[in-house]
Design a protein around this motif. Structure first.
Motif, PDB file in Angstrom:
ATOM      1  N   LEU A 280      52.877   3.392  53.975  1.00  0.00           N
ATOM      2  CA  LEU A 280      52.461   4.780  54.244  1.00  0.00           C
ATOM      3  C   LEU A 280      51.106   4.520  55.119  1.00  0.00           C
ATOM      4  O   LEU A 280      51.117   5.346  56.171  1.00  0.00           O
ATOM      5  N   CYS A 281      50.523   3.456  55.053  1.00  0.00           N
ATOM      6  CA  CYS A 281      49.212   3.558  56.045  1.00  0.00           C
ATOM      7  C   CYS A 281      49.572   3.225  57.417  1.00  0.00           C
ATOM      8  O   CYS A 281      49.142   3.705  58.327  1.00  0.00           O
ATOM      9  N   LEU A 282      50.588   2.089  57.664  1.00  0.00           N
ATOM     10  CA  LEU A 282      50.849   1.682  59.010  1.00  0.00           C
ATOM     11  C   LEU A 282      51.451   2.768  59.865  1.00  0.00           C
ATOM     12  O   LEU A 282      51.374   3.100  60.722  1.00  0.00           O
TER      13      LEU A 282
ATOM     14  N   VAL B 290      61.789   2.819  48.009  1.00  0.00           N
ATOM     15  CA  VAL B 290      60.601   3.441  48.215  1.00  0.00           C
ATOM     16  C   VAL B 290      60.287   3.715  49.519  1.00  0.00           C
ATOM     17  O   VAL B 290      59.580   4.626  50.037  1.00  0.00           O
ATOM     18  N   VAL B 291      60.237   2.724  50.298  1.00  0.00           N
ATOM     19  CA  VAL B 291      60.054   2.564  51.874  1.00  0.00           C
ATOM     20  C   VAL B 291      60.801   3.625  52.414  1.00  0.00           C
ATOM     21  O   VAL B 291      60.227   4.476  53.226  1.00  0.00           O
ATOM     22  N   ASP B 292      62.000   3.767  52.068  1.00  0.00           N
ATOM     23  CA  ASP B 292      63.046   4.797  52.855  1.00  0.00           C
ATOM     24  C   ASP B 292      62.584   6.188  52.319  1.00  0.00           C
ATOM     25  O   ASP B 292      62.385   7.017  53.755  1.00  0.00           O
ATOM     26  N   LEU B 293      61.958   6.320  51.312  1.00  0.00           N
ATOM     27  CA  LEU B 293      61.467   7.772  50.886  1.00  0.00           C
ATOM     28  C   LEU B 293      60.016   8.022  51.629  1.00  0.00           C
ATOM     29  O   LEU B 293      59.898   9.421  52.271  1.00  0.00           O
TER      30      LEU B 293
ATOM     31  N   CYS C 275      61.021   8.378  55.511  1.00  0.00           N
ATOM     32  CA  CYS C 275      61.832   9.478  56.048  1.00  0.00           C
ATOM     33  C   CYS C 275      61.457  10.765  55.674  1.00  0.00           C
ATOM     34  O   CYS C 275      61.123  11.764  56.131  1.00  0.00           O
ATOM     35  N   TYR C 276      61.239  11.050  54.250  1.00  0.00           N
ATOM     36  CA  TYR C 276      60.873  12.343  53.819  1.00  0.00           C
ATOM     37  C   TYR C 276      59.302  12.577  53.821  1.00  0.00           C
ATOM     38  O   TYR C 276      58.798  13.679  53.873  1.00  0.00           O
TER      39      TYR C 276
ATOM     40  N   GLN D 211      58.424  11.579  57.511  1.00  0.00           N
ATOM     41  CA  GLN D 211      59.238  12.203  58.476  1.00  0.00           C
ATOM     42  C   GLN D 211      59.369  11.622  59.794  1.00  0.00           C
ATOM     43  O   GLN D 211      59.403  12.033  60.821  1.00  0.00           O
ATOM     44  N   GLY D 212      59.622  10.124  59.673  1.00  0.00           N
ATOM     45  CA  GLY D 212      59.503   9.002  60.708  1.00  0.00           C
ATOM     46  C   GLY D 212      60.915   8.921  61.368  1.00  0.00           C
ATOM     47  O   GLY D 212      61.071   8.434  62.505  1.00  0.00           O
ATOM     48  N   PHE D 213      61.924   9.454  60.703  1.00  0.00           N
ATOM     49  CA  PHE D 213      63.364   9.598  61.095  1.00  0.00           C
ATOM     50  C   PHE D 213      64.254  10.424  60.430  1.00  0.00           C
ATOM     51  O   PHE D 213      63.847  11.080  59.655  1.00  0.00           O
TER      52      PHE D 213
END
Length: 681
Positions: free
Chosen positions: A34-36, A531-534, A537-538, A541-543
Motif C-alpha cells: 500500500l505504501c510503496l 491481498v496484494v492483488d486487491l 488493482c482495486y 488502481q495500479g493496473f
C-alpha cells in the motif's frame, strides 16, 4: 487423559502462534504494498516550486492550468537563476515578450524535467511563442537520471537499521546498555566510509571531489537511524524492532522522494517530512549538486533523531535507576547484577565477540546493498535494445551512433506493431521517403521512449530528415500508472512476503521443517497474493481491473516460489539459510530484474545472471501478463515452475531423510527478518 489434554492444548497453542506469525507477515506485506505503490505509482508535479520573472506569460498560465506548479515571482532573470542554482526551484520561466527562456534543473529532479519541458514547449508552440531551453545544474554522465541520491539512501538506511537490530540481538536484548550508543555511532562511521568508498571511488557514481563532503552526511544519516532504532528498542523491547521496520522503512521509506519530493502525492510528501529518509535524500542531493545550500532543515531533523535516540538510550542505560519502572510488558533488566552473564570476564568476552560478529554481518550487508543496487542502476544505458525498422532511412544509422540497438527489419508497419504487441521490441522506425515515424512503447520501459525520442530527434536533425514520434501500447498504461512503475513496485512486497513467511514459521516453531510446512506456506501464498492483488488493482488502481483474476495466481506463484527456496535453505542451514535467501533474492535477484527500465538497460553482469533468479522471471511474468496479454512469458513461467517443482522435490527428500539444521535465534535470523526493502525509496 491429562496427557491428551496437554497435547491438544499444545496443538492449539502452536496453531495460534503460526496463525499470528503469518498474520503479522501478511500485515507487513500489505502495508508495504500500500505504501510503496501509492507513494510512487503516479509521479507528477504537485505544488512544485517554479520561478517566473518578466512579463506575465500566457505560456506559464497555460501550463499552470494543467500542471501543479507553485509560482514564485522574482525581480529579474539573475535572481531566478540564482534560486535555481541553490536548488530552491525545479524550474523557471523568463518572459521578455519576443523570445522566452525555460530554465530546467535536472539535478533537482530528472523526472520533473521530463514532465515540464514537453508541457512548456507544447504550450509555447500552440501560442506561437519562441522559447529557448536553458539547463541549470545538469546531471553528470555518472548519474544521467538522478538515481544516485536514492540509491545511496538504501545502504545507509539499511545499515543503520541493521546495526541497531543486530547489536540488540547479540547483546541478548539489552537495548539500553551504556555503551550501546557509542558502538552504534562507531559503526555508523565505518558504514558511512564503506558506502562512500564503494559508491564513489569504487563504482564512480559520483565524483571523488565529493568524498569528504558526503562522508559526514552518510555518518549522520546512519547514526540517526541506528540511534533512533535503538531508542525504540529500549522503550518497547523486542517490539521495537518491528516498530522500527514499520516506521523507518515501510512507512518512512516510500516518501523519501528520490525522484523529487514535489512529485509525490501531497499527503506522502507531508508524511515523509517527519521521517529520516526524506531528510537524508534532501541532504545528499544538495551536498552533491547544490554546494550544500539549504541543508539546515535536513540537518536539524537528522540530528534530532540522533539526539533523541541517544537520550533514550542514556535514560534507560544510565540515568534511570534500576527498578524505576520498566515499560509495560517489558521486564526490568539490570545490566550490573551479579547474575548478568556479561558481568563476568568470560561473559564480557562472549558478548564482545557476538557484537563484533553482528556488526560484521551488518557491514557485509551494507556493502552488498551499496555495491549491487548502485552498480545495477546508477547509470542506465541501453545495450542491444530490441528495435524494429520498416524501410530504410539515414536516421537509423545516425541514431545508432548514440544508442545501442538490436535492429530487426519488418516488411510493414503492421508487422512491426505485431512485434510490439508481443513485447519483442521497444520501438520501431517506419520510413517512407523523407518521412520517418518513430513509434515507442511506453508500457515496455519508463526510460526507453524518452531515450529513443532524444536520440532519433538528434539523428533526424543531423541528417536533415523529418521525424514524427508516436506512442503505441497494446494495453494502455493505467491512468494511475503512467510510467509503468507499478509491477516493479508490487514485486518487492511479494518477494519479501515469501521469505518472511518461511522465516516466521521457523521462528515460532523452532524448526525449519514440519509435516504441514509446505501446506502452510502455500496457503499463505494464496492469501497474500490475493491481498496484494486487491490493494494494487482495486484500491490503488495500479493496473486494469480486467487483469485482476490472472494476476492473482501469478502473485501466489511468486510468493510460494520464494518461500519454498527459503524453506530449503533454512532446513539445510537454519537461520543462515534465511540470510542466504535474502542475499540471493533481494541483493542479487531484485537488482537484476530490470524493473521499469527494462533488461537492456542493465549492465552486462546483471543482464546475465537475471534469467537464473526468480525476481527477473517474476517481473516479466507479472508485467507482460498485464500489459502484453501474456506474450513473452513462456520462459519466465517455466523457470518459476521449475523452481517450485525442484523445491518441492528437495523438501520431500529432506523430510524423508529427516535432515534438519539447528534453529537457534541469532543475528543471522535477525538480519534476514530485518530487510523489508527492495529498490530505491
Amino acid at each position: 487423559m491429562a496427557q491428551q489434554d496437554a497435547s491438544a492444548a499444545g496443538g492449539r497453542s502452536a496453531v495460534v502462534k503460526i496463525g499470528f506469525a503469518l498474520g503479522l507477515v501478511l500485515f507487513v506485506q500489505a502495508l508495504f504494498a500500500l505504501c510503496l505503490v501509492s507513494a510512487q505509482q503516479l509521479l507528477v508535479p504537485r505544488n512544485m516550486p517554479f520561478g517566473v520573472t518578466g512579463q506575465p506569460s500566457p505560456v506559464v498560465a497555460a501550463v499552470a492550468s494543467k500542471v501543479g506548479l507553485d509560482l514564485t515571482s522574482y525581480p529579474n532573470p539573475s535572481a531566478v537563476t540564482d534560486a535555481a542554482q541553490r536548488g530552491e526551484l525545479y524550474g523557471a520561466y523568463v518572459s521578455n515578450g519576443s523570445a522566452d527562456t525555460l530554465i530546467l534543473v535536472p539535478a533537482k529532479s530528472f523526472f520533473a524535467q521530463t514532465e515540464l519541458e514537453p508541457e512548456f514547449l507544447a504550450a509555447a508552440h500552440d501560442l506561437g511563442q519562441q522559447v529557448t531551453v536553458q539547463t541549470v545544474k545538469p546531471l553528470p554522465s555518472s548519474d544521467p537520471v538522478g538515481a544516485v541520491t536514492s540509491l545511496l539512501l538504501v545502504p545507509l538506511l539499511i545499515g543503520g537499521y541493521l546495526a541497531a537490530v543486530l547489536v540488540y540481538k547479540a547483546a541478548h536484548g539489552i537495548a539500553a546498555a551504556p555503551w550501546r550508543g557509542a558502538i552504534l555511532v562507531g559503526y555508523a562511521l565505518v558504514g558511512a566510509l564503506l558506502t562512500d568508498l564503494i559508491a564513489g571511488l569504487g563504482i564512480g557514481a559520483f565524483s571523488s571531489n565529493h568524498f569528504w563532503s558526503l562522508l559526514p552526511c552518510f555518518w549522520l544519516i546512519t547514526s540517526a537511524v541506528a540511534l533512533a532504532a535503538a531508542g525504540l528498542q529500549a522503550m518497547v523491547g523486542r517490539m521495537g524492532t518491528l516498530l522500527v521496520a514499520l516506521l523507518f522503512i515501510i512507512v518512512g521509506g516510500p516518501p523519501a522522494g528520490g525522484s523529487g519530493t514535489f512529485l509525490l502525492p501531497v499527503y506522502w510528501r507531508n508524511i515523509g517530512v517527519i521521517f529520516p529518509a526524506q531528510s537524508a535524500v534532501n541532504l545528499i542531493n544538495h551536498v552533491l549538486y547544490f554546494g550544500a545550500s539549504n541543508i539546515s532543515t535536513p540537518l536539524i531533523v537528522l540530528f534530532l533523531y540522533a539526539f533523541a535516540g541517544m537520550a533514550v538510550i542514556g535514560w534507560y542505560g544510565r540515568i534511570r535507576p534500576a527498578g524505576a519502572g520498566a515499560p509495560a510488558g517489558r521486564p526490568e533488566v539490570d545490566t550490573t547484577a551479579p547474575t548478568d552473564p556479561a558481568a563476568t570476564p568470560a561473559g564480557r568476552r562472549r558478548a564482545l565477540v557476538a557484537i563484533l560478529a553482528a556488526l560484521g554481518i551488518c557491514a557485509v550487508m551494507q556493502c552488498l546493498f551499496a555495491t549491487n543496487y548502485m552498480s545495477a542502476s546508477h547509470a542506465p544505458k541501453a545495450t542491444n535494445l530490441p528495435f524494429g525498422a520498416v524501410g530504410t532511412s539515414p536516421v537509423l544509422p545516425a541514431a545508432q551512433k548514440n544508442i545501442s540497438l538490436k535492429v530487426t527489419q519488418y516488411p510493414n508497419e503492421a508487422a512491426a506493431k505485431t512485434a510490439m504487441d508481443e513485447a519483442r521490441v521497444f520501438g520501431a522506425l517506419i520510413s517512407s521517403g523523407t518521412s520517418n515515424t518513430l513509434i515507442v512503447v511506453p508500457s515496455m520501459s519508463d526510460i526507453a521512449p524518452l531515450d529513443l525520442a532524444v536520440r532519433f530527434e538528434e539523428a533526424a536533425k543531423a541528417t536533415g530528415q523529418v521525424l514524427t514520434v508516436q506512442q503505441y501500447a497494446p494495453t494502455p498504461l493505467a491512468a494511475k500508472d503512467p510510467f509503468g512503475l507499478v509491477q516493479g513496485l508490487m514485486l518487492v512486497p511479494l518477494l519479501i512476503g515469501g521469505y518472511m513467511s518461511s522465516t516466521m514459521l521457523m521462528s515460532v516453531t523452532g524448526r525449519a521443517a514440519g509435516r504441514w510446512r509446505a501446506a502452510q506456506l502455500a496457503g499463505f501464498a494464496v492469501v497474500s497474493g490475493l491481498v496484494v492483488d486487491l490493494i494494487v488493482c482495486y484500491w490503488l488502481q495500479g493496473f486494469p481491473s480486467s487483469k485482476f483474476w490472472i494476476t492473482w495466481p501469478i502473485c501466489t506463484l511468486i510468493v510460494v516460489v520464494v518461500a519454498a527456496v527459503a524453506a530449503i535453505l533454512q532446513k539445510l542451514l537454519g537461520p543462515v539459510g534465511t540470510l542466504l535467501t535474502v542475499v540471493v533474492i533481494m541483493l542479487f535477484g531484485n537488482p537484476s530484474s530490470g524493473g521499469a527500465n527494462g533488461v537492456p538497460y542493465l549492465p552486462a553482469f546483471w543482464r546475465d545472471i537475471g534469467p537464473y533468479l526468480p525476481p527477473r522471471n517474476a517481473y516479466i511474468l507479472l508485467h507482460h501478463t498485464i500489459y502484453f496479454d501474456g506474450h513473452g512469458t513462456g520462459q519466465a513461467l517455466t523457470t518459476l515452475l521449475i523452481y517450485l517443482g525442484v523445491a518441492a522435490a528437495v523438501l520431500i527428500v529432506l523430510d524423508l531423510r529427516r535432515t534438519e539444521a539447528s534453529v537457534p535465534t541469532d543475528a543471522t535470523e535477525a538480519a534476514a527478518m530485518a530487510v523489508p526493502i527492495g529498490a530505491t525509496p
